[in-house]
Design a protein around this motif. Structure first.
Motif, mmCIF file in Angstrom:
data_model
loop_
_atom_site.group_PDB
_atom_site.id
_atom_site.type_symbol
_atom_site.label_atom_id
_atom_site.label_comp_id
_atom_site.label_asym_id
_atom_site.label_seq_id
_atom_site.Cartn_x
_atom_site.Cartn_y
_atom_site.Cartn_z
ATOM 1 N N PRO A 96 0.824 -1.217 0.000
ATOM 2 C CA PRO A 96 0.000 0.000 0.000
ATOM 3 C C PRO A 96 0.857 1.266 0.000
ATOM 4 O O PRO A 96 2.030 1.239 0.373
ATOM 5 C CB PRO A 96 -0.794 -0.099 1.315
ATOM 6 N N SER A 97 0.244 2.359 -0.390
ATOM 7 C CA SER A 97 0.915 3.648 -0.418
ATOM 8 C C SER A 97 1.404 4.015 0.987
ATOM 9 O O SER A 97 0.692 3.803 1.978
ATOM 10 C CB SER A 97 -0.073 4.702 -0.924
ATOM 11 N N GLY A 98 2.625 4.524 1.057
ATOM 12 C CA GLY A 98 3.162 4.975 2.340
ATOM 13 C C GLY A 98 3.816 3.908 3.185
ATOM 14 O O GLY A 98 4.168 4.156 4.337
ATOM 15 N N THR A 99 4.012 2.711 2.641
ATOM 16 C CA THR A 99 4.605 1.628 3.437
ATOM 17 C C THR A 99 6.118 1.528 3.299
ATOM 18 O O THR A 99 6.732 0.696 3.943
ATOM 19 C CB THR A 99 3.971 0.265 3.081
ATOM 20 N N GLY A 100 6.716 2.360 2.453
ATOM 21 C CA GLY A 100 8.171 2.370 2.351
ATOM 22 C C GLY A 100 8.735 1.551 1.210
ATOM 23 O O GLY A 100 9.875 1.100 1.278
#
Length: 191
Positions: free
Chosen positions: A167-171
């Motif tokens: 997912p978006s923002g997980t690195g």
């Protein structure tokens, strides 16, 4: 020449240094810990005296090729080994380690000494200059993240194409940059 320094002054001399210094007995239990060692690690001397140094420093070298144990065993000095320790608060701290055996004048082995410098500023400047990422840059305590941390060096040594999803923002980009930095192509541009 003056009189030799009274040995009672040695702890005072060690506490003046801006480097961490600790000594261990022949079984690597900590026998002394100076002020700078306290500042760098976050542990107080009274908390660590008598404990194995591996419990305090918690580095991967402790179980594999510990520089201090190697010095004690081989009775040789080791200089400027770069390692990461884990501070009391859990954060990784890059240090430069030099070790030596502690021997009496008649050659009896007492244990070892380690002198270490906090290299956090140097590493941060190098990363900024090189725009490189390392495993220590990724934060995560979950079992799933721990598995990823273990896999990254193995994956990086492969010539295979790697797909990082999530997912978006997980690195994902941080993981990709870390793989690139650990790979044989680290000197090439990250695309």
């Amino acid at each position: 020449m003056g009189a030799p320094l009274d040995e009672r002054y040695f702890p005072l001399v060690l506490d003046v240094l801006d480097q961490g210094v600790f000594t261990v007995d022949e079984r690597t239990r900590i026998t002394s810990f100076n002020n700078s060692a306290e500042e760098i690690t976050g542990y107080r001397a009274d908390e660590v005296i008598g404990r194995p140094c591996a419990e305090i420093f918690r580095t991967n070298l402790c179980d594999q090729v510990c520089p201090l144990r190697r010095s004690i065993r081989s009775q040789e000095r080791l200089r400027n080994r770069q390692v990461y320790i884990q501070a009391r608060d859990g954060r990784p701290v890059p240090i430069s380690v030099s070790t030596a055996p502690l021997m009496t004048k008649n050659g009896r082995l007492l244990g070892g000494v380690e002198v270490f410098r906090d290299m956090s500023r140097v590493v941060a400047l190098e990363r900024r200059a090189n725009d490189r990422y390392h495993l220590q840059d990724i934060v995560g305590k979950s079992p799933a993240m721990q598995q990823i941390f273990e896999l990254l060096p193995l994956v990086a040594s492969s010539d295979s194409t790697i797909l990082v999803t999530g997912p978006s923002g997980t690195g994902k980009e941080l993981v990709a940059r870390t793989i690139h930095s650990l790979s044989s192509r680290a000197e090439a541009p990250f695309v």
